[in-house]
Design a protein around this motif. Structure first.
Motif, PDB file in Angstrom:
ATOM      1  N   GLU A  27       7.656 -11.784   4.914  1.00 46.80           N
ATOM      2  CA  GLU A  27       6.720 -11.759   6.044  1.00 46.80           C
ATOM      3  C   GLU A  27       6.001  -9.928   6.235  1.00 46.80           C
ATOM      4  OE1 GLU A  27       8.684 -12.350  10.080  1.00 46.80           O
ATOM      5  OE2 GLU A  27       9.987 -13.320   8.790  1.00 46.80           O
ATOM      6  N   PHE A  28       4.889  -9.977   6.848  1.00 37.97           N
ATOM      7  CA  PHE A  28       4.322  -8.798   6.937  1.00 37.97           C
ATOM      8  C   PHE A  28       3.339  -8.616   8.158  1.00 37.97           C
ATOM      9  CE2 PHE A  28       2.596 -11.230   3.629  1.00 37.97           C
ATOM     10  CZ  PHE A  28       1.273 -11.306   3.914  1.00 37.97           C
ATOM     11  N   THR A  29       2.962  -7.416   8.448  1.00 39.70           N
ATOM     12  CA  THR A  29       1.911  -7.453   9.421  1.00 39.70           C
ATOM     13  C   THR A  29       0.437  -6.892   8.670  1.00 39.70           C
ATOM     14  OG1 THR A  29       3.466  -6.681  11.032  1.00 39.70           O
ATOM     15  CG2 THR A  29       1.148  -5.955  11.266  1.00 39.70           C
ATOM     16  N   LEU A  30      -0.650  -7.640   9.102  1.00 40.28           N
ATOM     17  CA  LEU A  30      -1.847  -7.409   8.571  1.00 40.28           C
ATOM     18  C   LEU A  30      -2.385  -6.460   9.725  1.00 40.28           C
ATOM     19  CD1 LEU A  30      -4.013  -7.578   6.266  1.00 40.28           C
ATOM     20  CD2 LEU A  30      -4.064 -10.268   6.974  1.00 40.28           C
ATOM     21  N   HIS A  31      -2.975  -5.413   9.309  1.00 38.56           N
ATOM     22  CA  HIS A  31      -3.548  -4.526  10.445  1.00 38.56           C
ATOM     23  C   HIS A  31      -5.062  -4.465  10.464  1.00 38.56           C
ATOM     24  CE1 HIS A  31       0.012  -2.020  11.083  1.00 38.56           C
ATOM     25  NE2 HIS A  31       0.371  -2.656   9.943  1.00 38.56           N
ATOM     26  N   ALA A  32      -5.586  -4.682  11.923  1.00 38.38           N
ATOM     27  CA  ALA A  32      -6.821  -4.534  12.318  1.00 38.38           C
ATOM     28  C   ALA A  32      -7.241  -3.288  12.685  1.00 38.38           C
ATOM     29  CB  ALA A  32      -7.266  -5.669  13.442  1.00 38.38           C
ATOM     30  N   ARG A  33      -8.556  -3.071  12.546  1.00 37.98           N
ATOM     31  CA  ARG A  33      -9.191  -1.628  13.147  1.00 37.98           C
ATOM     32  C   ARG A  33      -8.820  -1.560  14.581  1.00 37.98           C
ATOM     33  NH1 ARG A  33     -13.767  -1.075  16.342  1.00 37.98           N
ATOM     34  NH2 ARG A  33     -15.405  -2.838  16.356  1.00 37.98           N
ATOM     35  N   ALA A  53      -4.792  -4.025  18.759  1.00 38.27           N
ATOM     36  CA  ALA A  53      -4.395  -5.098  19.491  1.00 38.27           C
ATOM     37  C   ALA A  53      -4.491  -6.466  18.677  1.00 38.27           C
ATOM     38  CB  ALA A  53      -5.144  -5.358  20.907  1.00 38.27           C
ATOM     39  N   HIS A  54      -5.424  -6.463  17.711  1.00 38.51           N
ATOM     40  CA  HIS A  54      -5.751  -7.780  16.915  1.00 38.51           C
ATOM     41  C   HIS A  54      -4.744  -7.660  15.686  1.00 38.51           C
ATOM     42  CE1 HIS A  54      -9.548  -8.460  19.331  1.00 38.51           C
ATOM     43  NE2 HIS A  54      -8.318  -8.755  19.953  1.00 38.51           N
ATOM     44  N   ASP A  55      -3.872  -6.791  15.674  1.00 36.10           N
ATOM     45  CA  ASP A  55      -3.025  -7.065  14.116  1.00 36.10           C
ATOM     46  C   ASP A  55      -2.393  -8.269  14.161  1.00 36.10           C
ATOM     47  OD1 ASP A  55      -3.523  -4.177  13.771  1.00 36.10           O
ATOM     48  OD2 ASP A  55      -1.222  -3.724  14.267  1.00 36.10           O
ATOM     49  N   VAL A  56      -2.182  -8.826  13.096  1.00 39.43           N
ATOM     50  CA  VAL A  56      -1.338 -10.122  12.969  1.00 39.43           C
ATOM     51  C   VAL A  56      -0.337 -10.168  12.057  1.00 39.43           C
ATOM     52  CG1 VAL A  56      -3.560 -11.559  13.455  1.00 39.43           C
ATOM     53  CG2 VAL A  56      -2.829 -10.849  10.947  1.00 39.43           C
ATOM     54  N   HIS A  57       0.531 -10.857  12.319  1.00 36.27           N
ATOM     55  CA  HIS A  57       1.854 -11.172  11.777  1.00 36.27           C
ATOM     56  C   HIS A  57       1.862 -12.300  10.751  1.00 36.27           C
ATOM     57  CE1 HIS A  57       5.925  -9.991  10.938  1.00 36.27           C
ATOM     58  NE2 HIS A  57       6.319 -11.341  10.704  1.00 36.27           N
ATOM     59  N   ILE A  58       2.089 -12.073   9.674  1.00 32.92           N
ATOM     60  CA  ILE A  58       1.808 -13.132   8.760  1.00 32.92           C
ATOM     61  C   ILE A  58       3.365 -13.699   7.892  1.00 32.92           C
ATOM     62  CG2 ILE A  58       0.638 -14.135   6.525  1.00 32.92           C
ATOM     63  CD1 ILE A  58      -1.317 -13.412   8.440  1.00 32.92           C
ATOM     64  N   GLY A  59       3.763 -14.669   8.343  1.00 29.81           N
ATOM     65  CA  GLY A  59       4.810 -15.400   7.713  1.00 29.81           C
ATOM     66  C   GLY A  59       5.829 -15.819   8.846  1.00 29.81           C
TER      67      GLY A  59
END
Lengths: 529, 529
Positions: A118-124, A127-133
């Motif tokens: 799993e990892f985090t995918l960062h948005a600009r 507050a809209h960062d998403v965690h994947i996994g």
């Protein structure tokens, strides 16, 4: 070509209607934003699946599929068309024969082991960062449709105006966690500079995570640089923080093309996210049996995932399941079918075996936003969610097997995704919710509406859809007998009317605009056409 | 009132288009019947769910719900309006107070223990017997709608002509395993004799298992006698072989009415099937919380199931889950909602705790056969199937929260049920289906259509829907852009045109007609209106 000032690179405006900030506080899930905005909808929030995924095959059967996939990789092998890819495989000890790479199971297993679970995918917008996994579930908007439609304007080729409007719509829809590519292809922007203009729109009209198409090294590099600018971080930070994702499709059967491999070669070393997705349509590019199509899917996925780890051990990668079947009468791809659902469940089992996040989709083959669109989409979501998907692509707006993005379908799908989100919320079981005292208070033959227990909760007790029409028949008929697609059409307009461009710091906006202007002036990238 | 000769009590005709006889032979799932018939569809066949049901609450949480339900039964109690029922409870040691019966947990548990976990429900055509419980899944047609509609004729009050046409349609649809009551109420038949005419139609126009409405002792007795005649068995055999079922709704909250209890008193001693179904709409007749509504559902279900066993230990009984929520804006019941899905999953957990079969439904609140009808229905089926439902009522044709039966929805739902059936079929995993050799034969960049592996299988490889339109957009547009409901309208006509009345032995037909004529001449049953 210049940047259209209407396309949304202006300075910061008022903060948009999208609430950020992780999981919503309990009991306050539905709210209207301040200021002008569209219809009420639950806020943007991250989701967790607590239910166990459903297994469609036994562990023994799963093992048979895995072993068969490994036999394919060892005996038949897989074509890697990029010379650099073959060099890397050769150095790792794989057997090479022209473009063909034959992979021993031990090598594949050893490489796949390095992939993070799993990892985090960062948005600009953080507050809209998403965690994947793990047990996270996130939804993308539709991506890559060549056509677009709305109820009043009909079907037309993809173009920049619709592209940008669909971005606005998916930004306004809180159910959409991240952008899954271009919702529709802006074909009126020249291919040499399309990625620059389109990514500029993605980064300015929305503040959610964005996707880049792997269509050659320079495009990948440009898009990543634009994301870096939009986030206003340095390269070192970017290399630590996955901030863009790209879907790498196998050219099934058993081939990875040059631009796809280039995507991995560019992004994996920089810890950007690669979503390996074999395009295994049973009966066409894969065996006609579900098990056989899954064997091929798994062989291609294993080879792709292993390659990301060969390029850069620990690079974030996702296992994409996209196996469906063709309509054997017409040869058209079919979606949301029983075979699709089963493949989606087993895809999750296979991804978990690899220890990486799982990607599935919300897809349908319908031509109209009708009952078929509704049932095929929910069947797809059933497969995805019960299969344990972490990343659901094409979550909102997909029609016609991906050939078309629809405004109305995007709104309806957003409602479906919110329903799935509510379904995933755990049932609260405590003394207050068990309500034994309230049941005693009401007693046989009573009614609950007047109780304090109900009055305290009724506003937020149940999911309130945007689209579904629950009026009685008489009121509904009096209102002109609107069907779901006409509700969605109205809602799309309201959402676009209420759209507010998310703020971007003036420095970032200026730097981004400058970058695009420069790269456009340079001619973008060479194209063959 | 006389029996309308057009209503289908003629002697035997050619054997109908419905293939009977249990599970279909593998690899030959789709066939056209001989002679005139409707569109191609998979044969009638029984289904097994091999996937584990999904749990929406933990075992601890489930226990909390069960314990809360038992507290309700002990502390608040439940009204049994029938004096005979109260007598039986008193004799069993329950605490009585007016209509109120308070039940100790030990008494309830001890009674519920006697209920069988599975049983066979016999049709007049033995090929259409169904197994209820275990891992079996069977689907009913819609029941009890006061209104009916089709695309061309619009919405109208229930009437005998539509009632009979919907029976023909559900007989012709192989996805419908059994009749779930009157698909639409034949309101133009006087209530005093309606059950006689309607059950005659059920037994002659269809040869599937039928349902009786518990509306007083005499109706129950009449219907059971008609089933006995249609099956041409004696009373002793009937008492050994469940051959009719009745839904017993709790008048939620916490009340069983006289006619409902009469149904149990008539049918349980004769081993006929009782489907106990609390009508627990959260926010109206049940607490506004999902957990609270489930507590009440379980309390009512336990009391009803226990009562069947008090009347006759070992009587076949089903646990019905019907918990949904109301739309808090309009007060209308909503269906296929996330709350409904969660309740359907937990309902299965609770039913399995009781060790009895589980009933759920395929329901929606849509006014039009549109995307909403499609998505709400599949969400309902998701809850039912993943919740482990054995008996799915209102499987085909339900609209408007049960107020309306629709010809088009019946056809679309039949397709949905066939998709679910195919989804439930296990994935075959063996050397031939794993297709490693075929994958080697095709190799990178090849195509599967020409292979022997595909040619041997493609005709039956995938589910082929009746309704879904998978043509490309151009062909679809050229055909007039038909939506799913217009396809279903055409298919309904084709199915009715191809309908063949199932054969009935002349003796049985004559005896049945005679019985109805006599009972009609006697005036049927007294009514208050």
């Amino acid at each position: 070509m210049t940047i259209d000032p209407a396309s949304g690179d202006a300075g910061p405006t008022a903060v948009g209607p999208v609430e950020g900030g992780g999981r919503a506080p309990r009991g306050r899930r539905r709210q209207r934003a301040e200021g002008p905005s569209g219809p009420a909808q639950p806020p943007w929030r991250l989701l967790q699946r607590r239910m166990e995924p459903v297994r469609a095959v036994s562990e023994d059967q799963l093992e048979s599929i895995v072993q068969a996939a490994k036999r394919v990789l060892l005996e038949t092998g897989i074509d890697f068309l990029h010379p650099k890819a073959r060099e890397l495989w050769a150095a790792a000890g794989a057997d090479l024969d022209g473009n063909r790479v034959r992979l021993p199971a031990e090598l594949v297993d050893e490489l796949v082991e390095h992939a993070p679970s799993e990892f985090t995918l960062h948005a600009r917008n953080p507050a809209h960062d998403v965690h994947i996994g793990g047990d996270s579930v996130v939804f993308c908007g539709v991506g890559s449709a060549p056509y677009v439609s709305d109820l009043s304007g009909g079907r037309r080729e993809g173009n920049r105006a619709d592209f940008e409007n669909l971005l606005r719509l998916s930004q306004a829809l809180n159910a959409v966690h991240l952008q899954g590519g271009y919702p529709v292809e802006p074909t009126d922007v020249h291919a040499s500079v399309r990625h620059l203009h389109a990514t500029h729109s993605l980064l300015t009209l929305t503040d959610k995570v964005v996707h880049a198409y792997s269509l050659g090294a320079q495009r990948n590099i440009d898009c990543l640089e634009m994301v870096r600018i939009a986030r206003q971080v340095d390269d070192a930070t970017l290399d630590q923080e996955p901030s863009i994702f790209t879907v790498i499709n196998a050219s099934s059967p058993l081939r990875y093309d040059d631009p796809m491999l280039e995507g991995i070669l560019q992004y994996s070393p920089r810890n950007q996210v690669v979503v390996i997705t074999p395009f295994t349509l049973a009966g066409a590019m894969a065996p006609v049996t579900v098990a056989g199509a899954l064997v091929q899917q798994h062989a291609e996925a294993l080879a792709g995932i292993a390659f990301t780890q060969l390029v850069h051990p620990g690079a974030p990668v996702v296992y994409g399941g996209f196996t469906s079947n063709v309509d054997m009468k017409s040869g058209s791809p079919a979606f949301g079918t029983p075979e699709y659902m089963k493949a989606a469940l087993v895809g999750g089992q296979l991804a978990r075996r690899c220890g990486v996040p799982y990607r599935s989709s919300n897809v349908c083959a319908a031509n109209a936003v009708d009952a078929q669109a509704g049932y095929e989409s929910v069947f797809s979501l059933w497969g995805a969610i019960m299969g344990g998907a972490n990343l659901v692509m094409h979550g909102a707006g997909w029609m016609e097997g991906g050939l078309r993005a629809s405004y109305e379908k995007m709104v309806i799908d957003a409602d479906l995704l919110q329903m799935v989100a509510t379904f995933l919320d755990p049932i609260i079981v405590d003394d207050a919710s068990l309500a034994v005292e309230t049941i005693a208070e009401v007693g046989p033959g009573g009614h609950y509406f007047g109780t304090q227990h109900t009055q305290d909760r009724f506003r937020d007790a149940f999911f309130a859809p945007m689209v579904s029409d629950w009026r009685n028949f008489e009121s509904w008929e009096e209102a002109g007998s609107p069907s779901a697609d006409s509700h969605a059409s109205r809602l799309a307009r309201e959402l676009l009317d209420g759209y507010q461009q998310p703020a971007m710091a003036p420095d970032a906006a200026a730097e981004l605009e400058e970058f695009v202007a420069r790269r456009v002036a340079e001619g973008g990238v060479k194209t063959d056409f």
